[in-house]
Write a protein that holds these residues in place. Sequence first.
Motif, PDB file in Angstrom:
ATOM      1  N   ALA A  54     -15.154   3.106  -2.481  1.00 19.75           N
ATOM      2  CA  ALA A  54     -15.365   2.430  -3.762  1.00 19.75           C
ATOM      3  C   ALA A  54     -14.027   2.084  -4.415  1.00 19.75           C
ATOM      4  CB  ALA A  54     -16.200   3.313  -4.687  1.00 19.75           C
ATOM      5  N   ILE A  55     -13.103   3.032  -4.412  1.00 19.87           N
ATOM      6  CA  ILE A  55     -11.797   2.799  -5.034  1.00 19.87           C
ATOM      7  C   ILE A  55     -11.010   1.741  -4.274  1.00 19.87           C
ATOM      8  CG2 ILE A  55      -9.588   3.879  -5.640  1.00 19.87           C
ATOM      9  CD1 ILE A  55     -11.197   6.513  -6.013  1.00 19.87           C
ATOM     10  N   TRP A  56     -11.092   1.754  -2.952  1.00 19.68           N
ATOM     11  CA  TRP A  56     -10.350   0.783  -2.148  1.00 19.68           C
ATOM     12  C   TRP A  56     -10.869  -0.640  -2.306  1.00 19.68           C
ATOM     13  CZ3 TRP A  56     -10.810   4.227   2.824  1.00 19.68           C
ATOM     14  CH2 TRP A  56      -9.819   5.218   2.785  1.00 19.68           C
ATOM     15  N   THR A  57     -12.152  -0.799  -2.606  1.00 20.36           N
ATOM     16  CA  THR A  57     -12.770  -2.128  -2.528  1.00 20.36           C
ATOM     17  C   THR A  57     -13.210  -2.710  -3.865  1.00 20.36           C
ATOM     18  OG1 THR A  57     -14.961  -1.154  -2.130  1.00 20.36           O
ATOM     19  CG2 THR A  57     -13.612  -1.672  -0.191  1.00 20.36           C
ATOM     20  N   GLN A  58     -13.259  -1.919  -4.921  1.00 13.03           N
ATOM     21  CA  GLN A  58     -13.778  -2.394  -6.201  1.00 13.03           C
ATOM     22  C   GLN A  58     -12.671  -2.503  -7.244  1.00 13.03           C
ATOM     23  OE1 GLN A  58     -17.038   0.175  -7.368  1.00 13.03           O
ATOM     24  NE2 GLN A  58     -17.987   0.064  -5.336  1.00 13.03           N
ATOM     25  N   GLU A  59     -12.700  -3.586  -8.015  1.00 15.09           N
ATOM     26  CA  GLU A  59     -11.715  -3.772  -9.083  1.00 15.09           C
ATOM     27  C   GLU A  59     -11.848  -2.672 -10.135  1.00 15.09           C
ATOM     28  OE1 GLU A  59      -9.681  -6.844 -10.125  1.00 15.09           O
ATOM     29  OE2 GLU A  59      -9.559  -7.143  -7.965  1.00 15.09           O
ATOM     30  N   SER A 110      -7.407   1.333 -10.289  1.00 23.16           N
ATOM     31  CA  SER A 110      -6.523   2.044  -9.374  1.00 23.16           C
ATOM     32  C   SER A 110      -5.975   1.079  -8.337  1.00 23.16           C
ATOM     33  CB  SER A 110      -7.266   3.195  -8.674  1.00 23.16           C
ATOM     34  OG  SER A 110      -6.422   3.849  -7.751  1.00 23.16           O
ATOM     35  N   TRP A 111      -4.680   0.870  -8.384  1.00 21.02           N
ATOM     36  CA  TRP A 111      -3.978   0.074  -7.403  1.00 21.02           C
ATOM     37  C   TRP A 111      -2.818   0.911  -6.843  1.00 21.02           C
ATOM     38  CZ3 TRP A 111      -6.638  -2.353 -11.258  1.00 21.02           C
ATOM     39  CH2 TRP A 111      -7.377  -3.473 -10.904  1.00 21.02           C
TER      40      TRP A 111
END
Length: 288
Positions: free
Chosen positions: A151-156, A172-173
């Motif tokens: 979720a963190i890797w793929t969602q703004e 999270s970037w």
Amino acid sequence: MARSVVMDLGVTTFLTDYGIDPLALARGVEERGFSALFLTEHTHIPTSRRSPWPGGAELPRQYSHTFDPFVALGAMAAVTERIALGTGVTLVNQHHPINLAKQVASVERLAPGRVELGVGVGWNEEEMAHHGIDPRQRTAQMLERIEALRAIWTQEEAEYHGRFVDFDPIWSWPKPTAVPPVLIGGGGPTVLDRVLSHGDGWIPLRIRLKELDAFAERVTELRRRAEEAGRGHLPVTIFGGAPKPDALESYAKAGVDRVLFTLTDREGPDAEAQTLAELDTLAELLTR
């Protein structure tokens, strides 16, 4: 003479503070033509020995001397261009998924498309307890953390609400340039269920040659179930494969995609030279 086995070969190691320099190892692996370098992980080792080590009575020293894999892999990314950089395996329950997502994504941005996350629950119950993990719930907690990572890797604006992991929308970037494949570790009776539900591949530990017929049946089952579920090809990586030509032929026939050879734990002033010499010997298998 080119080797007849169509299968990738890589190495894995307990990267320790007393062994080969991490950058020398990374360069050595890539220069010799291997396809991957995977690092093990333990955040620490409790001095209690209540949890039996699956490998025998005495726990080797290397377990308590490992580098943080993501710090080491980030450095290795800077001195390599081609090899896959992975973990075999990350004990995901010993990380908060928000922190782990950033660590993995940061390494992937340094090595675009080359990072793989092998995951597992581990065996040391005291180690788990120090991180607040109930061993009876270790698998369920791992699966939630994998979901949260993606979720963190793929969602703004990622959020996740589960039984063990719960957070409201976050920024999270960096995001990874490509979502790192998650390879599910383990060899128990239900591991294929987890590979199919949460994994992008399977990374079982040390399949003995006498067990290969049964293992080949499991690989066939995985491929059949993946096709039925519309998952496509899910690669199989053996962690700790036997470095012998006949073993490689057997692994390939069983449907294995990649084998990782375990480097010998070495210490002292000659550790680096001895490890590079071992890589030279292993590299001979690349042309057989």
